[in-house]
Enzyme design. Structure first.
Site, PDB file in Angstrom:
ATOM      1  CG  ASP A   1      28.228   3.756 -15.377  1.00  0.00           C
ATOM      2  OD1 ASP A   1      27.559   3.081 -14.580  1.00  0.00           O
ATOM      3  OD2 ASP A   1      29.388   3.450 -15.717  1.00  0.00           O
TER       4      ASP A   1
ATOM      5  CD  GLU B   1      29.567   0.647 -13.397  1.00  0.00           C
ATOM      6  OE1 GLU B   1      29.779   0.187 -12.271  1.00  0.00           O
ATOM      7  OE2 GLU B   1      30.238   1.574 -13.894  1.00  0.00           O
ATOM      8  CD  GLU B   2      26.868  -4.402 -12.178  1.00  0.00           C
ATOM      9  OE1 GLU B   2      25.805  -3.738 -12.193  1.00  0.00           O
ATOM     10  OE2 GLU B   2      27.598  -4.491 -11.163  1.00  0.00           O
TER      11      GLU B   2
ATOM     12  CB  CYS C   1      18.863   5.515  -4.653  1.00  0.00           C
ATOM     13  SG  CYS C   1      19.382   7.194  -4.349  1.00  0.00           S
TER      14      CYS C   1
ATOM     15  CB  ALA D   1      23.780  -1.879  -5.536  1.00  0.00           C
TER      16      ALA D   1
HETATM   17  N1  AR6 Z   1      17.261   4.005 -16.095  1.00  0.00           N
HETATM   18  C1  AR6 Z   1      16.798   4.732 -15.056  1.00  0.00           C
HETATM   19  N2  AR6 Z   1      16.880   4.341 -13.770  1.00  0.00           N
HETATM   20  C2  AR6 Z   1      17.444   3.157 -13.508  1.00  0.00           C
HETATM   21  C3  AR6 Z   1      17.939   2.325 -14.540  1.00  0.00           C
HETATM   22  C4  AR6 Z   1      17.833   2.788 -15.881  1.00  0.00           C
HETATM   23  N3  AR6 Z   1      18.290   2.080 -16.917  1.00  0.00           N
HETATM   24  N4  AR6 Z   1      18.431   1.214 -13.966  1.00  0.00           N
HETATM   25  C5  AR6 Z   1      18.248   1.342 -12.639  1.00  0.00           C
HETATM   26  N5  AR6 Z   1      17.652   2.498 -12.345  1.00  0.00           N
HETATM   27  P1  AR6 Z   1      21.890   0.799  -9.051  1.00  0.00           P
HETATM   28  P2  AR6 Z   1      23.705   2.298  -7.254  1.00  0.00           P
HETATM   29  C6  AR6 Z   1      17.299   3.019 -11.005  1.00  0.00           C
HETATM   30  O1  AR6 Z   1      21.531  -0.053  -7.885  1.00  0.00           O
HETATM   31  O2  AR6 Z   1      22.824   2.237  -6.066  1.00  0.00           O
HETATM   32  C7  AR6 Z   1      26.554  -1.663  -9.568  1.00  0.00           C
HETATM   33  O3  AR6 Z   1      27.054  -2.917  -9.193  1.00  0.00           O
HETATM   34  C8  AR6 Z   1      16.638   2.003 -10.088  1.00  0.00           C
HETATM   35  O4  AR6 Z   1      15.702   2.709  -9.287  1.00  0.00           O
HETATM   36  O5  AR6 Z   1      22.438   0.157 -10.263  1.00  0.00           O
HETATM   37  O6  AR6 Z   1      24.444   3.557  -7.538  1.00  0.00           O
HETATM   38  C9  AR6 Z   1      27.692  -0.684  -9.795  1.00  0.00           C
HETATM   39  O7  AR6 Z   1      28.799  -1.293 -10.408  1.00  0.00           O
HETATM   40  C10 AR6 Z   1      17.803   1.521  -9.242  1.00  0.00           C
HETATM   41  O8  AR6 Z   1      17.396   1.010  -7.995  1.00  0.00           O
HETATM   42  O9  AR6 Z   1      22.944   1.971  -8.619  1.00  0.00           O
HETATM   43  C11 AR6 Z   1      27.976  -0.233  -8.396  1.00  0.00           C
HETATM   44  O10 AR6 Z   1      28.839  -1.131  -7.738  1.00  0.00           O
HETATM   45  C12 AR6 Z   1      18.601   2.776  -9.087  1.00  0.00           C
HETATM   46  O11 AR6 Z   1      18.505   3.415 -10.362  1.00  0.00           O
HETATM   47  C13 AR6 Z   1      26.609  -0.231  -7.731  1.00  0.00           C
HETATM   48  O12 AR6 Z   1      25.820  -1.137  -8.492  1.00  0.00           O
HETATM   49  C14 AR6 Z   1      20.031   2.579  -8.688  1.00  0.00           C
HETATM   50  O13 AR6 Z   1      20.654   1.644  -9.545  1.00  0.00           O
HETATM   51  C15 AR6 Z   1      25.964   1.131  -7.793  1.00  0.00           C
HETATM   52  O14 AR6 Z   1      24.745   1.111  -7.095  1.00  0.00           O
END
Ligand code: AR6
Length: 490
Positions: free
Chosen positions: A262, A280-281, A398, A400
């Site tokens: 997650d 995550e959401e 990578c 948000a």
């Molecule tokens: N399966 C595989 N890859 C995925 C999937 C999926 N289901 N969904 C997204 N990706 P992000 P962060 C890839 O932005 O940067 C939330 O608000 C896709 O390339 O959700 O760690 C949390 O609560 C996407 O751009 O994660 C935190 O506050 C990338 O994974 C914050 O966002 C990153 O997904 C975390 O941000």
């Protein structure tokens, strides 16, 4: 391109460990100071029945304060006189009447909630919920109104059943300021188009759990894990694990039975009860049992993670972010383990939220991410690594959070190596990234590069950036030439 593909290899998805295939025998469920169990353990172990466990009321900062506690009161002003009433009595009265009515409007919900939260009467708005009922098709309204009534009934029932306190850890200055919000007020408030899809997913969950024929009968466990001391990454001799990498598919769908990452916020669930709608959401919306973690999971520290085992998937969806759409019920056929948990393991790890991309190429931050990932990936000490499910992950931190997937992929591979787990990596449609990571992985494997040596090359990269204040070259080209140059020195 196609030619390149045959040159570089990744393992097959089938080669990776998954539960239930690789699951260990658990033994009977038991509780300890480290493990609070909210169901009657004897009933579960002896007759397989799930019954709430009795408990006692606690009213201090170490426990979640429950509304039925005698200490919980509401202050009301009646003809200029203020009087204190037991909150539980007020709740019982107002939720009780919603539960009895069988069909409830959003306005009735608003009124009831404000009755037992009089302090917020003028502060809380329910525009989002009201608007949701406006966008519903007329034919859908009766079902949703009935669900509102059932939610009230369930809330009363659960609160009564849960006459047991949830332990939280030490509180800091202001009470609960270090916890995510669990109040759905933020969801009910401001309307946005995203909320329609969020409400659909959440209402669907409540429809399922309030229906006798579909009510889930099982358990979910939440474990907060803390890791210390730090691993010395420089001298780590582990070799990189097996890697399956694809630009197609999703963690939760194609990584079934694996330890699914997650991409969390340090306040787990992130914006699930607000406007957030990324990895995550979405995960929390399709598996709403995860949301309760917000009640008792204090903000994750740098060396903490939260592991959740057994949650059920209730909904299907398509799209992502603004394009996310709830597309209907998901019938979860995932088998259950001996503790009646679905064979689904999720680990919440929060990456660094970067203001400037440059910050991530800094040894301290690289270490922070390595340790965070390692904390999430590390299995139980008493289990042989052959029984660890592989990790299903992707571009952690990578989206948000603004990280570089090429760096984060290596960090996760290194942490996985030390944790003795293989990796399935989903690049979320990015074919170029898939090839780049695969080529790098092949290079590291062919040359027998240890985690320690790879770590030193990352240090080298960070040092270059520190000196020249700009990226010397592409990260992967730098690592290749660094490792070629430092071949003789381990
Ligand atoms: N399966 C595989 N890859 C995925 C999937 C999926 N289901 N969904 C997204 N990706 P992000 P962060 C890839 O932005 O940067 C939330 O608000 C896709 O390339 O959700 O760690 C949390 O609560 C996407 O751009 O994660 C935190 O506050 C990338 O994974 C914050 O966002 C990153 O997904 C975390 O941000």
């Amino acid at each position: 391109g196609g030619g390149e593909k045959s040159e570089f290899r990744c393992c097959l998805l089938e080669e990776l460990n998954r539960v239930p295939g690789c699951a260990m025998h658990l033994g009977p469920l038991s509780f300890s100071d480290q493990h609070t169990v909210l169901v009657n353990v004897a009933e579960l172990n002896n007759v397989g029945r799930i019954k709430a466990q009795g408990g006692q009321n606690m009213w201090d900062g170490h426990f979640v304060k429950m509304p039925y506690a005698v200490e919980s009161t509401v202050t009301k002003t009646v003809f200029l006189l203020t009087e204190k009433q037991q909150r539980w009595e007020t709740i019982r009265k107002h939720l009780g009447s919603l539960a009895k009515s069988k069909s409830v409007t959003p306005l009735e919900v608003e009124k009831a909630i404000k009755k037992y939260n009089p302090k917020y009467e003028g502060l809380w708005t329910f525009d989002g919920l009201h608007h949701f009922f406006k966008v519903l098709h007329d034919s859908e309204k009766p079902t949703y109104s009935r669900t509102l009534s059932r939610i009230a009934e369930l809330a009363l029932g659960c609160l009564i059943a849960a006459k047991r306190t949830f332990r939280c850890s030490d509180v800091g200055r202001a009470e609960y300021c270090n916890y995510p919000t669990i109040n759905f007020q933020s969801l009910f408030a401001k309307w946005s188009d995203r909320k329609e899809q969020k409400f659909r997913a959440i209402f669907h969950y409540f429809q399922v759990v309030t229906e006798e024929s579909t009510v889930p009968r099982g358990l979910v466990t939440f474990s907060r894990c803390h890791m210390s001391p730090f691993t010395d990454w420089r001298s780590c001799t582990a070799l990189l694990p097996k890697l399956y990498i694809t630009s197609e598919g999703l963690i939760e769908k194609d990584g079934q039975g694996m330890l699914q990452v997650d991409f969390a916020c340090n306040m787990v669930g992130g914006g699930v009860l607000g406007n957030g709608l990324v990895q995550e959401e979405i995960l929390f919306l399709i598996n709403p049992e995860l949301i309760v973690a917000r009640l008792f999971t204090e903000k994750l520290g740098d060396n903490d993670c939260l592991k959740i085992t057994g949650s059920q998937q209730y909904s299907k969806y398509t799209g992502y972010s603004d394009k996310f759409q709830w597309t209907g019920p998901h019938e979860d056929k995932t088998p259950r383990d001996e503790w009646q948990r679905r064979h689904r393991q999720i680990v919440a790890i929060d990456a660094l939220h970067l203001k400037y991309p440059k910050e991530q190429y800094n040894v301290r931050n690289v270490c922070r991410e390595l340790n965070k990932a390692y904390c999430g990936f590390k299995g139980e000490d008493d289990t042989h690594p052959d029984y660890y499910p592989a990790i299903a992950t992707g571009n952690w931190g990578c989206g948000a959070f603004g990280g570089d997937p090429k760096l984060k992929a290596l960090i996760q591979l290194m942490a996985a190596a030390e944790a003795r787990r293989d990796v399935a990596y989903f690049t979320f449609g990015d074919k170029h990234l898939q090839m780049e990571i695969l080529r790098m992985h092949n290079f590291l494997k062919t040359n027998g590069i240890t985690v320690g040596r790879l770590y030193k090359s990352l240090e080298g990269f960070c040092e270059e950036i520190r000196i020249h204040e700009k990226q010397p070259s592409d990260l992967y080209s730098f690592i290749r030439s660094y490792l070629e140059k430092h071949k003789s020195k381990n």
